[in-house]
Enzyme design. Structure first.
Site, PDB file in Angstrom:
ATOM      1  N   GLY A   6      -6.991  -8.766 -23.045  1.00  0.00           N
ATOM      2  CA  GLY A   6      -8.280  -8.883 -23.821  1.00  0.00           C
ATOM      3  C   GLY A   6      -9.341  -9.572 -23.133  1.00  0.00           C
ATOM      4  N   GLY A  43       3.338   6.267   9.309  1.00  0.00           N
ATOM      5  CA  GLY A  43       4.694   6.619   8.983  1.00  0.00           C
ATOM      6  C   GLY A  43       5.609   5.456   9.177  1.00  0.00           C
ATOM      7  CG  ASN A  44       6.437   3.873  13.191  1.00  0.00           C
ATOM      8  OD1 ASN A  44       5.912   4.568  13.966  1.00  0.00           O
ATOM      9  ND2 ASN A  44       7.830   3.925  13.183  1.00  0.00           N
ATOM     10  CB  SER A  45       3.087   1.249   7.670  1.00  0.00           C
ATOM     11  OG  SER A  45       2.427  -0.029   6.672  1.00  0.00           O
ATOM     12  CG  ASP A  56      -0.110  -3.932   2.721  1.00  0.00           C
ATOM     13  OD1 ASP A  56       0.038  -3.513   1.815  1.00  0.00           O
ATOM     14  OD2 ASP A  56      -0.177  -3.284   3.982  1.00  0.00           O
ATOM     15  CG  HIS A  60      -0.372   0.361   2.672  1.00  0.00           C
ATOM     16  ND1 HIS A  60       0.008  -0.824   3.495  1.00  0.00           N
ATOM     17  CD2 HIS A  60      -0.040   1.298   3.109  1.00  0.00           C
ATOM     18  CE1 HIS A  60       0.243  -0.121   4.454  1.00  0.00           C
ATOM     19  NE2 HIS A  60       0.281   1.141   4.365  1.00  0.00           N
TER      20      HIS A  60
END
Length: 450
Positions: free
Chosen positions: A348, A285-287, A201, A164
């Site tokens: 397609g 922000g630590n993620s 993730d 993410h």
């Protein structure tokens, strides 16, 4: 919101910092084996389990990081432990140290000194889409987060973070030696996505070694990996990450619980994983940052936190031992640039997500269910059929239709790649791997999505 089974579900909550906002539908099931039903605790309050995102002047996100050792996991192309050569900068030393433990408090300064050089700050510049009464428009957004140096090959330094963090990025940069002071522009280096796994993730990004100043290479360290499966509740841990985009900072705590089943809905899709719960502060922000044991070994990748007026100290990290092989696969992928829109390759097809819930309820493999196939397009020529479920594209795990489209942005029409599908055969799904030569947009027509 908690119910009497210790489950909590939240829909329509907002996390707002410095003028930015994001909408989450989220749930987490935290029932311990054999736990009896209880009456709910306290008053009913709004609670939200959120990905640890940072929002700046336009918007922001966050990330996560990790490292892996052993050529048997990563292949001969990657050096991740011990004597790895760092160009002219000498060997990359694993960050292992023993903290001075006591019954209640322990000194983590040795861990910080040895491990912080393996943690980096990441900035993602992308676009955010806004829908208004007057129509839809895009605005440039910037996000901040963290990552862990996990290895290197002949030309690249490899860093693991959250999917993410890099999703939707137009530009990614890595800041080495982030110490809370003003960024040294010489240490802000452009990076490229090497591979992603949205279901876990996870993402691995790469920085060209030749772009990194020699003196910075001398300070870079490859993180040492521990065994998260051997952790016990109550053990001390340390978290390092780029909290709020201010630079790297440190928090400490204990392992609060293991194997917590946590579901988070973001950007229209839900992912569920079993995570480590900790009371070490995991701030926006630590993620993407590191969760370390008392030896300074990486045992978790910081990912999400639980937000509530009533709750403190409920952060979550991905157990490193659960994802080593996935990260090894991502590290060994070929680094690619996005192709121009007019050069993009197409299968397609149109498709529908087979989510974890659908998979569990109907016995279908997770991936993308093919609902239509364009006659004469790449999928048609390769022998794909309506009802096939796409699970991998060129070795990348595919868990959603949106991810399939994002992945194809790195492949040009005319390229031949492998595609892994699951096909129903006598009431049983059978895996098949096919080679497919991608079509151009003109060949598949305007009605085809991918």
């Amino acid at each position: 919101m908690y119910d009497n089974q210790n489950n909590h579900t939240e829909t329509g909550s907002y996390y707002d910092t410095n003028g930015g906002y994001i909408h989450y539908d989220s749930s987490s099931r935290m029932k311990e084996p054999g736990q009896k039903k209880k009456r709910g605790f306290g008053k009913t309050v709004a609670k939200c389990l959120v990905l640890a995102l940072v929002f700046g002047s336009a918007a922001s996100a966050s990330f996560m990081g990790t490292n892996y050792i052993g050529r048997q996991v990563f292949g001969d192309a990657v050096t991740t432990k011990g004597e790895g050569d760092r160009g002219t900068g000498g060997s990359a030393t694993p960050t292992t140290t023993v903290a001075n433990n006591s019954s209640d408090v322990y000194d983590v300064s040795d861990i910080v000194q040895n491990c912080m050089p393996s943690v980096v700050s990441i900035t993602n510049v992308g676009t955010t889409e806004f829908r208004t009464f007057f129509g839809t428009y895009e605005q440039e957004s910037q996000s901040s987060g963290s990552g862990i140096i996990i290895g290197r090959n002949d030309t690249e330094i490899l860093i693991v973070t959250n999917n993410h963090v890099v999703s939707g990025a137009k530009e990614i940069s890595v800041y080495f030696n982030s110490d809370g002071e003003a960024a040294d522009e010489d240490n802000v280096i452009p990076a490229k996505v090497k591979g992603t796994d949205p279901g876990k993730d996870l993402a691995v990004i790469a920085v060209l070694t030749e772009d990194i100043p020699a003196e910075t290479q001398d300070m870079i360290r490859i993180a040492a990996v521990g065994d998260s499966s051997s952790m016990e509740v109550g053990e001390p841990v340390v978290a390092i990450g780029n909290a709020y985009g201010y630079g790297l900072s440190v928090t400490s705590g204990i392992v609060s619980a293991l194997n917590r089943e946590v579901s988070v809905t973001s950007e229209g899709r839900t992912i569920t994983n079993r995570l480590i719960q900790t009371d070490a502060a995991i701030n926006p922000g630590n993620s993407g940052g590191a969760l370390l044991n008392s030896k300074g070994e990486l045992i978790g990748i910081n990912s999400v936190k639980f937000i509530s007026e009533d709750v403190e100290g409920m952060g979550y990290a991905i157990p490193i031992s659960d994802v080593e092989s996935i990260i090894g696969d991502l590290m060994n992928k070929v680094t690619r640039d996005q192709v121009k829109e007019e050069d993009k390759g197409y299968l397609g097809i149109t498709g529908v997500d087979v989510t974890s819930d659908v998979s569990e309820n109907y016995g279908m493999p997770e991936g993308v269910y093919i609902s239509t196939i364009t006659e004469g397009g790449a999928a048609d020529r390769a022998g794909l059929q309506k009802g096939d479920i796409i699970t991998k594209l060129d070795g990348t795990r595919i868990s959603s239709y949106a991810q399939l489209g994002d992945t194809l942005r790195y492949y040009a029409s005319g390229e031949t790649i492998s595609i892994t599908i699951q096909r129903l055969d006598d009431a049983e799904y059978v895996e098949k791997i096919l080679d497919i030569t991608l079509s151009s947009g003109a060949q598949v027509g305007a009605g085809t999505e991918e």
